[in-house]
Design a protein around this motif. Structure first.
Motif, PDB file in Angstrom:
ATOM      1  N   SER A  44     -78.794 -12.046  53.801  1.00 41.47           N
ATOM      2  CA  SER A  44     -78.591 -13.437  54.212  1.00 41.47           C
ATOM      3  C   SER A  44     -79.238 -14.382  53.207  1.00 41.47           C
ATOM      4  N   GLN A  45     -78.690 -15.591  53.116  1.00 39.04           N
ATOM      5  CA  GLN A  45     -79.276 -16.632  52.278  1.00 39.04           C
ATOM      6  C   GLN A  45     -80.401 -17.309  53.057  1.00 39.04           C
ATOM      7  N   ASP A  46     -81.582 -17.347  52.450  1.00 40.64           N
ATOM      8  CA  ASP A  46     -82.725 -17.898  53.169  1.00 40.64           C
ATOM      9  C   ASP A  46     -82.849 -19.417  53.026  1.00 40.64           C
ATOM     10  N   ASP A  47     -82.272 -20.009  51.975  1.00 43.02           N
ATOM     11  CA  ASP A  47     -82.390 -21.463  51.793  1.00 43.02           C
ATOM     12  C   ASP A  47     -81.740 -22.256  52.927  1.00 43.02           C
ATOM     13  N   PRO A  48     -80.525 -21.916  53.384  1.00 44.79           N
ATOM     14  CA  PRO A  48     -79.964 -22.669  54.523  1.00 44.79           C
ATOM     15  C   PRO A  48     -80.839 -22.579  55.769  1.00 44.79           C
ATOM     16  N   PHE A  49     -81.458 -21.403  56.021  1.00 43.03           N
ATOM     17  CA  PHE A  49     -82.356 -21.278  57.168  1.00 43.03           C
ATOM     18  C   PHE A  49     -83.584 -22.174  56.984  1.00 43.03           C
ATOM     19  N   LEU A  50     -84.086 -22.239  55.763  1.00 43.63           N
ATOM     20  CA  LEU A  50     -85.251 -23.073  55.486  1.00 43.63           C
ATOM     21  C   LEU A  50     -84.952 -24.547  55.770  1.00 43.63           C
ATOM     22  N   LEU A  51     -83.828 -25.038  55.242  1.00 37.21           N
ATOM     23  CA  LEU A  51     -83.484 -26.445  55.422  1.00 37.21           C
ATOM     24  C   LEU A  51     -83.163 -26.759  56.885  1.00 37.21           C
ATOM     25  N   GLU A  98     -93.448 -23.862  69.619  1.00 33.82           N
ATOM     26  CA  GLU A  98     -93.681 -25.288  69.482  1.00 33.82           C
ATOM     27  C   GLU A  98     -93.191 -25.772  68.118  1.00 33.82           C
ATOM     28  N   PRO A  99     -92.945 -27.055  67.963  1.00 35.15           N
ATOM     29  CA  PRO A  99     -92.455 -27.563  66.668  1.00 35.15           C
ATOM     30  C   PRO A  99     -93.466 -27.306  65.548  1.00 35.15           C
ATOM     31  N   PHE A 100     -92.919 -27.124  64.375  1.00 34.00           N
ATOM     32  CA  PHE A 100     -93.737 -26.882  63.188  1.00 34.00           C
ATOM     33  C   PHE A 100     -93.802 -28.154  62.344  1.00 34.00           C
ATOM     34  N   ASN A 101     -94.908 -28.260  61.598  1.00 31.17           N
ATOM     35  CA  ASN A 101     -95.061 -29.386  60.683  1.00 31.17           C
ATOM     36  C   ASN A 101     -94.624 -29.040  59.269  1.00 31.17           C
ATOM     37  N   ILE A 102     -94.740 -27.756  58.894  1.00 29.09           N
ATOM     38  CA  ILE A 102     -94.411 -27.306  57.543  1.00 29.09           C
ATOM     39  C   ILE A 102     -93.642 -25.993  57.635  1.00 29.09           C
ATOM     40  N   VAL A 103     -92.560 -25.892  56.863  1.00 24.54           N
ATOM     41  CA  VAL A 103     -91.788 -24.653  56.731  1.00 24.54           C
ATOM     42  C   VAL A 103     -91.895 -24.210  55.272  1.00 24.54           C
ATOM     43  N   THR A 143     -90.916 -33.276  59.411  1.00 22.59           N
ATOM     44  CA  THR A 143     -91.277 -31.898  59.059  1.00 22.59           C
ATOM     45  C   THR A 143     -90.947 -31.642  57.593  1.00 22.59           C
ATOM     46  N   GLY A 144     -91.939 -31.178  56.857  1.00 26.49           N
ATOM     47  CA  GLY A 144     -91.735 -30.905  55.436  1.00 26.49           C
ATOM     48  C   GLY A 144     -91.457 -29.437  55.168  1.00 26.49           C
ATOM     49  N   VAL A 152     -89.591 -35.178  52.058  1.00 23.67           N
ATOM     50  CA  VAL A 152     -90.240 -34.082  52.807  1.00 23.67           C
ATOM     51  C   VAL A 152     -90.526 -32.841  51.963  1.00 23.67           C
ATOM     52  N   GLN A 153     -90.044 -32.738  50.733  1.00 25.61           N
ATOM     53  CA  GLN A 153     -90.209 -31.501  49.966  1.00 25.61           C
ATOM     54  C   GLN A 153     -91.545 -31.476  49.231  1.00 25.61           C
TER      55      GLN A 153
END
Length: 678
Positions: free
Chosen positions: A567-574, A493-498, A584-585, A615-616
């Motif tokens: 792998s770079q995790d920042d692109p996955f985060l964004l 399901e969709p997330f509200n915070i990553v 979603t923040g 959102v940050q």
């Protein structure tokens, strides 16, 4: 001494062997007594009284209290007793001599052993003396070497003001000097200056005298000696000593020394350092133009560093447009011009009233992700001072560019602008903005500038194309991993915070235990789950090696997704935050400037920054009870904004964060409010 000791020990062994042999003979005589009759040896009536020799020192057996028994041992009578008595008497005599001889030999043996020990002690003392002498000799040799290295300083003649054009007329100066000593003295003085041990005027004098004393033959043999001249110019740049550098340059020309481009380019940079915020005279301008002409005649093609220094020098003159040629030359080398080069040319354009070139280069500079330096703001203020009637228009255009590009000017520029408010017919002062975005000075509220759905969809698509995939997807991840990540969102399901797990964990530093990292992440998760948010934690594969007892709280309250270690995790985060919708923040202390730069299009960069500001979330600290304090997105965008006739301009000041759990420097945003004339 050792040989004598060994001989005495051998003699003692021989004598001891003879004594042992005599003892064996005596023992054989005693054995003969077994065959003697008891009646012949002991008188039958004398058990109670035993006669002893007059000499009472001889040992005797005590009488046995027993009955007298007769035994026949056969053969011998009283004669044997007398013989035995005589034998005992002779044995006592012989035994005394043997005892004396044994004592004498033993004493000699001990003396020999003592002599041997004495010999060893003497040799040890002698060897130690020789060792000390060798060490003293080595120390003296080392001292001599050190004394040779620490040469006595060369005494110069007393400094007096030289006559004009006769500073180097003394051709006999140090005629018989050793050039190795001169070179050593020169390098010593240079190193001393570099370590702030000497003042520049002494280095100047010593350098001139030393270089003048070096013969032309030595220069021809070692052409690299000119690097010393470049070093001297470098010192002059540090101290802004243009007078020394000019005299030095004239001397080199007088000596007809061939100069390289590095020396000339550094000299041009020195002119800029000394006059970048001051008006130059016509004489100085001619010097710079002549130096640039010499520069261009000697070298057809310049490197990027030399072109940069030429731009710095020419920007001070009326020939400032030649800077554009050198700017193109830098671009041809494949090196992107830096912010100083752009700002210098833009300032020169403002000072010389060429607004078209100034605005064009400013936009090009921002498109290349370069922020203006204080030099650009100096040139713009100079234009406003010289053209007061156009100052309001120029400032309004600048503020609009700052708003579109999310650039915050330096504080010193804001201070100067506030100081010139009366001259520019505007009112301005420092102010504060409330958490809700209201200005204390004018009472206006700043806007949030939220993205529309179309703008958000455009940003999400462009981000996936330009950042996640880009020109080469393998620089950030693999196609298989990216595909699996997209499939993952179809199963949840969709997330509200990553949450960027490692970014939150390493907020306390990189030298803590996994237990501390898990406690930080769990504290942030608890903060958001208490607000009924669904949380996704993004990390790397090595986090799976953390103990389950520490990871259990994270796995119970959130969903954990781990990417590969490379792998770079920042692109996955964004991408995860964008995929779940515009509301979603995400939690990270990273400013994400590199990912914004990859969007290329200035409009997309602006949309990305506005979305990011909305959102940050950022972790501030975590207390001992595990309660997190989080900085939420502001209800307004901290960029230059205009409400009615008021411009609100943000600028940053670095403040050190001294939290117990998190150590960092936080950029504190302050504001200035300017009212533009209507």
């Amino acid at each position: 001494m050792i040989a004598i000791s060994l001989i005495l020990l051998c003699l003692f062994s021989i004598v001891q062997a003879l004594i042992d042999n005599t003892s064996d003979i005596f023992n054989n005589d005693i054995m003969d007594l077994v065959y003697v009759k008891k009646d012949n040896l002991i008188e039958q009536t004398a058990f109670s009284t035993v006669s002893t020799p007059e000499n009472g020192s001889h040992p005797e057996a005590l009488a046995l209290q027993a009955s007298n028994r007769e035994a026949d041992y056969g053969g011998h009578e009283q004669n044997y007793y007398h013989h035995d008595h005589k034998y005992v008497y002779d044995k006592k005599k012989d035994k005394g001599l043997s005892h004396i001889f044994q004592i004498a030999v033993t004493a000699l043996a001990f003396l020999a052993f003592g002599g041997y020990l004495l010999c060893l002690i003497v040799q040890a003392v002698k060897s130690k003396t020789q060792m000390n002498a060798a060490q003293m000799a080595a120390t003296q040799t080392q001292t001599i070497i050190r004394r040779r290295r620490r040469r006595k300083p060369i005494r110069l003649r007393p400094l007096r003001r030289p006559k004009r054009d006769t500073y180097f007329d003394d051709e006999d100066l140090w005629e018989n000097a050793n050039y190795e000593d001169l070179y050593y003295a020169l390098t010593t003085f240079s190193e001393g200056y570099a370590q702030d041990r000497l003042q520049s005027k002494y280095v100047f004098t010593v350098t001139f005298y030393l270089i003048h004393s070096i013969s032309k033959e030595l220069r021809d043999l070692n052409p690299d000696w000119l690097t010393l001249a470049e070093t001297v110019i470098g010192f002059c740049i540090q101290d802004k000593r243009l007078d020394i550098a000019k005299t030095y340059f004239e001397y080199l020309k007088t000596e007809k020394i061939q100069l390289n481009n590095a020396f000339i380019s550094k000299l041009l940079r020195l002119y800029y350092v000394c006059y970048n915020e001051a008006a130059i005279s016509k004489e100085i301008e001619i010097e710079i133009i002549n130096l640039c002409s010499l520069f261009e005649k000697k070298f057809d093609l310049l490197d990027a560093f030399s072109s940069e220094n030429a731009i710095l020098g020419l920007s001070l003159t009326s020939n400032w447009k030649q800077c554009l040629e050198h700017l193109n030359n830098i671009k041809l080398t494949g090196i992107a011009p830096n912010a100083l080069v752009y700002s210098t040319i833009i300032a020169a354009a403002f000072i010389n009233n060429d607004l078209d070139v100034a605005w064009e280069l400013l936009r090009e500079m921002i498109d290349n992700d370069r922020e203006p330096t204080s030099r650009m703001y100096y040139g713009l203020l100079k234009f406003c001072e010289n053209n007061v009637s156009k100052s309001v228009e120029i400032l309004d255009n600048l503020f609009q560019i700052l708003s579109n590009s999310d650039i915050k000017p330096p504080k010193e520029y804001i201070d100067k602008l506030i100081g010139l408010k009366k001259q520019f017919k505007l009112s301005g002062k420092l102010t504060k903005i409330t958490k809700m975005g209201k200005c204390y000075s004018c009472g206006n509220s700043l806007s949030s500038m939220t993205l529309s759905q179309d703008e958000f969809n455009l940003l999400r698509t462009s981000f996936y194309t330009n950042v996640m995939v880009g020109k080469n997807v393998y620089t950030k991840t693999t196609p298989k991993e990216l595909e699996n990540f997209q499939k993952f969102f179809t199963t949840v399901e969709p997330f509200n915070i990553v949450i960027d797990g490692l970014n939150v964990a390493y907020s306390a530093g990189i030298k803590h235990t996994p237990e501390t990292y898990c406690r930080l992440i769990a504290g942030v998760i608890k903060y958001f789950t208490d607000q009924q948010n669904r949380v996704l934690v993004l990390g790397r594969a090595h986090m799976s090696k953390w103990k389950n007892i520490h990871m259990s709280q994270i796995l119970k309250t959130s969903t954990l997704y781990l990417v590969q270690n490379l792998s770079q995790d920042d692109p996955f985060l964004l991408y995860a935050a964008m995929h779940n919708g515009p509301k979603t923040g995400f939690v990270s202390r990273d400013l994400m400037r590199g990912h914004s730069y990859r969007l290329k299009d200035p409009n997309l960069k602006m949309l990305f920054r506005r979305w990011q500001n909305n959102v940050q979330h950022q972790l501030i600290y975590l207390d001992n009870q595990g309660n997190a304090r989080v900085k939420h997105p502001l209800p307004y965008v901290p960029i230059a904004q205009k409400q009615e006739t008021y411009w609100h301009i943000p600028f940053e000041i670095n403040i050190e964060n001294k939290s117990k759990n998190i150590s960092s420097k936080v950029n504190s945003i302050q504001w200035a409010c300017f009212k533009m004339p209507s």
